[in-house]
Motif scaffolding. Structure first.
Motif, PDB file in Angstrom:
ATOM      1  N   SER A   1       0.859  -1.184   0.000  1.00 36.94           N
ATOM      2  CA  SER A   1       0.000   0.000   0.000  1.00 36.94           C
ATOM      3  C   SER A   1       0.894   1.232   0.000  1.00 36.94           C
ATOM      4  CB  SER A   1      -0.923   0.014   1.226  1.00 36.94           C
ATOM      5  OG  SER A   1      -0.221   0.412   2.379  1.00 36.94           O
ATOM      6  N   TYR A   2       0.278   2.413  -0.038  1.00 34.81           N
ATOM      7  CA  TYR A   2       1.042   3.666  -0.031  1.00 34.81           C
ATOM      8  C   TYR A   2       1.141   4.264   1.380  1.00 34.81           C
ATOM      9  CZ  TYR A   2       0.373   3.408  -5.085  1.00 34.81           C
ATOM     10  OH  TYR A   2       0.371   2.996  -6.395  1.00 34.81           O
ATOM     11  N   ARG A   3       0.873   3.476   2.390  1.00 30.17           N
ATOM     12  CA  ARG A   3       0.968   3.944   3.770  1.00 30.17           C
ATOM     13  C   ARG A   3       2.414   4.290   4.120  1.00 30.17           C
ATOM     14  NH1 ARG A   3      -2.848   1.523   7.958  1.00 30.17           N
ATOM     15  NH2 ARG A   3      -0.917   1.471   9.182  1.00 30.17           N
ATOM     16  N   LEU A   4       2.566   5.265   5.003  1.00 31.17           N
ATOM     17  CA  LEU A   4       3.903   5.681   5.425  1.00 31.17           C
ATOM     18  C   LEU A   4       4.652   4.541   6.094  1.00 31.17           C
ATOM     19  CD1 LEU A   4       6.077   7.822   5.911  1.00 31.17           C
ATOM     20  CD2 LEU A   4       4.789   8.578   7.927  1.00 31.17           C
ATOM     21  N   ASP A   5       3.978   3.778   6.953  1.00 29.12           N
ATOM     22  CA  ASP A   5       4.692   2.698   7.647  1.00 29.12           C
ATOM     23  C   ASP A   5       5.175   1.613   6.694  1.00 29.12           C
ATOM     24  OD1 ASP A   5       2.118   1.795   7.160  1.00 29.12           O
ATOM     25  OD2 ASP A   5       1.854   0.858   9.123  1.00 29.12           O
TER      26      ASP A   5
ATOM     27  N   GLU B   1       5.827  -3.303  12.512  1.00 27.85           N
ATOM     28  CA  GLU B   1       5.678  -2.903  13.910  1.00 27.85           C
ATOM     29  C   GLU B   1       6.771  -1.900  14.283  1.00 27.85           C
ATOM     30  OE1 GLU B   1       5.477  -4.896  18.402  1.00 27.85           O
ATOM     31  OE2 GLU B   1       5.906  -6.140  16.641  1.00 27.85           O
ATOM     32  N   LYS B   2       8.024  -2.187  13.858  1.00 27.16           N
ATOM     33  CA  LYS B   2       9.141  -1.291  14.165  1.00 27.16           C
ATOM     34  C   LYS B   2       8.977   0.037  13.423  1.00 27.16           C
ATOM     35  CE  LYS B   2      13.213  -0.165  15.798  1.00 27.16           C
ATOM     36  NZ  LYS B   2      14.450  -0.818  15.325  1.00 27.16           N
ATOM     37  N   SER B   3       8.544  -0.016  12.172  1.00 23.32           N
ATOM     38  CA  SER B   3       8.374   1.226  11.406  1.00 23.32           C
ATOM     39  C   SER B   3       7.271   2.087  12.018  1.00 23.32           C
ATOM     40  CB  SER B   3       8.071   0.923   9.934  1.00 23.32           C
ATOM     41  OG  SER B   3       6.804   0.328   9.777  1.00 23.32           O
ATOM     42  N   SER B   4       6.197   1.458  12.483  1.00 22.23           N
ATOM     43  CA  SER B   4       5.111   2.199  13.137  1.00 22.23           C
ATOM     44  C   SER B   4       5.607   2.864  14.412  1.00 22.23           C
ATOM     45  CB  SER B   4       3.945   1.271  13.467  1.00 22.23           C
ATOM     46  OG  SER B   4       3.310   0.833  12.293  1.00 22.23           O
ATOM     47  N   SER B   5       6.473   2.162  15.139  1.00 20.33           N
ATOM     48  CA  SER B   5       7.031   2.708  16.369  1.00 20.33           C
ATOM     49  C   SER B   5       7.897   3.937  16.079  1.00 20.33           C
ATOM     50  CB  SER B   5       7.864   1.636  17.075  1.00 20.33           C
ATOM     51  OG  SER B   5       8.469   2.159  18.234  1.00 20.33           O
TER      52      SER B   5
ATOM     53  N   LYS C   1       9.671  12.247   9.184  1.00 21.70           N
ATOM     54  CA  LYS C   1       9.030  13.451   8.664  1.00 21.70           C
ATOM     55  C   LYS C   1       8.621  13.219   7.215  1.00 21.70           C
ATOM     56  CE  LYS C   1      11.478  16.844  11.522  1.00 21.70           C
ATOM     57  NZ  LYS C   1      12.299  18.088  11.521  1.00 21.70           N
ATOM     58  N   VAL C   2       7.530  13.871   6.839  1.00 18.90           N
ATOM     59  CA  VAL C   2       7.106  13.881   5.433  1.00 18.90           C
ATOM     60  C   VAL C   2       7.026  15.341   5.018  1.00 18.90           C
ATOM     61  CG1 VAL C   2       5.319  13.274   3.767  1.00 18.90           C
ATOM     62  CG2 VAL C   2       5.804  11.732   5.687  1.00 18.90           C
ATOM     63  N   ASN C   3       7.808  15.692   4.023  1.00 19.73           N
ATOM     64  CA  ASN C   3       7.880  17.092   3.575  1.00 19.73           C
ATOM     65  C   ASN C   3       8.196  18.020   4.739  1.00 19.73           C
ATOM     66  OD1 ASN C   3       7.226  16.169   0.983  1.00 19.73           O
ATOM     67  ND2 ASN C   3       5.034  16.363   1.377  1.00 19.73           N
ATOM     68  N   TRP C   4       9.200  17.603   5.541  1.00 18.25           N
ATOM     69  CA  TRP C   4       9.736  18.380   6.672  1.00 18.25           C
ATOM     70  C   TRP C   4       8.786  18.481   7.868  1.00 18.25           C
ATOM     71  CZ3 TRP C   4      10.439  19.687   1.573  1.00 18.25           C
ATOM     72  CH2 TRP C   4      11.762  19.619   1.105  1.00 18.25           C
ATOM     73  N   GLN C   5       7.641  17.849   7.804  1.00 15.56           N
ATOM     74  CA  GLN C   5       6.701  17.861   8.919  1.00 15.56           C
ATOM     75  C   GLN C   5       6.745  16.520   9.644  1.00 15.56           C
ATOM     76  OE1 GLN C   5       2.604  18.421   7.808  1.00 15.56           O
ATOM     77  NE2 GLN C   5       1.857  18.335   9.895  1.00 15.56           N
ATOM     78  N   THR C   6       6.917  16.558  10.963  1.00 13.20           N
ATOM     79  CA  THR C   6       6.883  15.318  11.735  1.00 13.20           C
ATOM     80  C   THR C   6       5.490  14.704  11.651  1.00 13.20           C
ATOM     81  OG1 THR C   6       8.542  16.167  13.286  1.00 13.20           O
ATOM     82  CG2 THR C   6       7.225  14.284  14.012  1.00 13.20           C
ATOM     83  N   ILE C   7       5.451  13.445  11.249  1.00 13.97           N
ATOM     84  CA  ILE C   7       4.185  12.743  11.073  1.00 13.97           C
ATOM     85  C   ILE C   7       4.128  11.584  12.062  1.00 13.97           C
ATOM     86  CG2 ILE C   7       2.766  11.370   9.501  1.00 13.97           C
ATOM     87  CD1 ILE C   7       2.887  14.313   8.730  1.00 13.97           C
ATOM     88  N   GLY C   8       3.097  11.555  12.880  1.00 14.72           N
ATOM     89  CA  GLY C   8       2.969  10.492  13.870  1.00 14.72           C
ATOM     90  C   GLY C   8       1.919   9.463  13.525  1.00 14.72           C
ATOM     91  N   ILE C   9       1.442   9.495  12.282  1.00 18.74           N
ATOM     92  CA  ILE C   9       0.352   8.612  11.870  1.00 18.74           C
ATOM     93  C   ILE C   9       0.873   7.594  10.853  1.00 18.74           C
ATOM     94  CG2 ILE C   9      -1.949   8.515  10.846  1.00 18.74           C
ATOM     95  CD1 ILE C   9      -2.228  11.508  11.614  1.00 18.74           C
ATOM     96  N   PRO C  10       1.029   6.343  11.238  1.00 21.01           N
ATOM     97  CA  PRO C  10       1.572   5.321  10.335  1.00 21.01           C
ATOM     98  C   PRO C  10       0.751   5.146   9.057  1.00 21.01           C
ATOM     99  CG  PRO C  10       1.607   4.540  12.587  1.00 21.01           C
ATOM    100  CD  PRO C  10       0.819   5.811  12.603  1.00 21.01           C
TER     101      PRO C  10
END
Length: 262
Positions: A186-190, A202-206, A214-223
């Motif tokens: 999928s295209y999910r960040l995790d 699991e490790k990538s989500s953590s 970060k995505v485009n210099w913004q910290t993203i906390g949503i896997p």
């Protein structure tokens, strides 16, 4: 003129950036009160975008960005009364050339930045660091130029000497990267982080939830955040990845993309 700082930034959801934005508003306030020319620290593209969201509300203030080069990643926002001619504004940004015996050891961006941090210089006072084959360039503010010139003697155990150079002499650095094709469920960040770093979901989500991505210099906390072409993913301790192409589906209905490992 007193500005309601809270009202100006109440729409911004990223709490990590509040201090940066409040400092920028302080500069804006000085322009409005003293009719002065003010400039922010060096900001990344995401931080500048957040600043634009409130700067555009003040018609009596003009602003532009300056980072030494047109394509600089880190830039300062220069604010000034609208009646002042931009061409009359003296930009307080300078460039320093770093020379040394680089043929014996290649110095990285991290080496340069680490040496500057060891001098007690804050990250926001440094713009882009350009690394060429035989020398490096640091973009910074005029106010700390002499401090760097007289105190930066070593970078990663290599002796260096620092000279000031004209901004017009700056040369773009061609970005070095490795291109790679990825096949993703999928295209999910995790999923991107897991595939690129060769770690479990699991490790990538953590990593994402703990603020390491970060995505485009913004910290993203949503896997589950969806990634698109032209997005830049930064993973602390690993590097940067830019998504350059979406090649569609494979025969097994998986997603194929091309990325640049920077």
């Amino acid at each position: 003129m007193t500005i309601d700082k809270t009202a100006l930034i109440q729409h911004i959801k990223d709490r990590e950036q509040i201090l940066v934005l409040r400092r920028a508003i302080d500069k804006l306030e000085r322009v409005l009160e003293n009719y002065s020319i003010e400039y922010t620290d060096f900001l990344d593209p995401y931080q500048r975008k957040l600043c634009h969201s409130f700067l555009n509300r003040f018609k009596e203030v003009s602003f532009f960005e300056e980072g030494g080069l047109e394509d600089s990643e880190r830039k300062s926002i220069v604010m000034y009364p609208i009646y002042i001619d931009r061409n009359d504004i003296e930009i307080p940004i300078k460039a320093l050339r770093i020379d040394g015996s680089f043929k014996f050891k290649e110095l990285s961006h991290r080496d340069y930045l680490g040496a500057l941090m060891n001098l007690g210089i804050k990250r926001e006072k440094i713009g882009d660091i350009l690394i060429h084959k035989n020398y490096g360039t640091i973009i910074t503010f005029e106010e700390i130029v002499n401090y760097i010139k007289y105190n930066l003697k070593m970078i990663n155990k290599e002796s260096v000497f620092v000279t000031e150079m004209d901004i017009s002499e700056l040369v773009e650095v061609e970005e070095e990267y490795t291109e790679k094709s990825l096949t993703l469920s999928s295209y999910r960040l995790d999923v991107f982080v897991s595939t690129i770093c060769n770690i479990s979901r699991e490790k990538s989500s953590s990593l994402i939830k703990n603020g390491y991505v970060k995505v485009n210099w913004q910290t993203i906390g949503i896997p589950s955040k969806e990634i698109h072409v032209d997005d830049m993913i930064s993973i602390r301790g690993f590097g940067r990845i830019k998504v350059t192409q979406n090649l569609g589906k494979t025969k097994k209905d998986r997603n194929k993309v091309v990325v640049r490992l920077i």
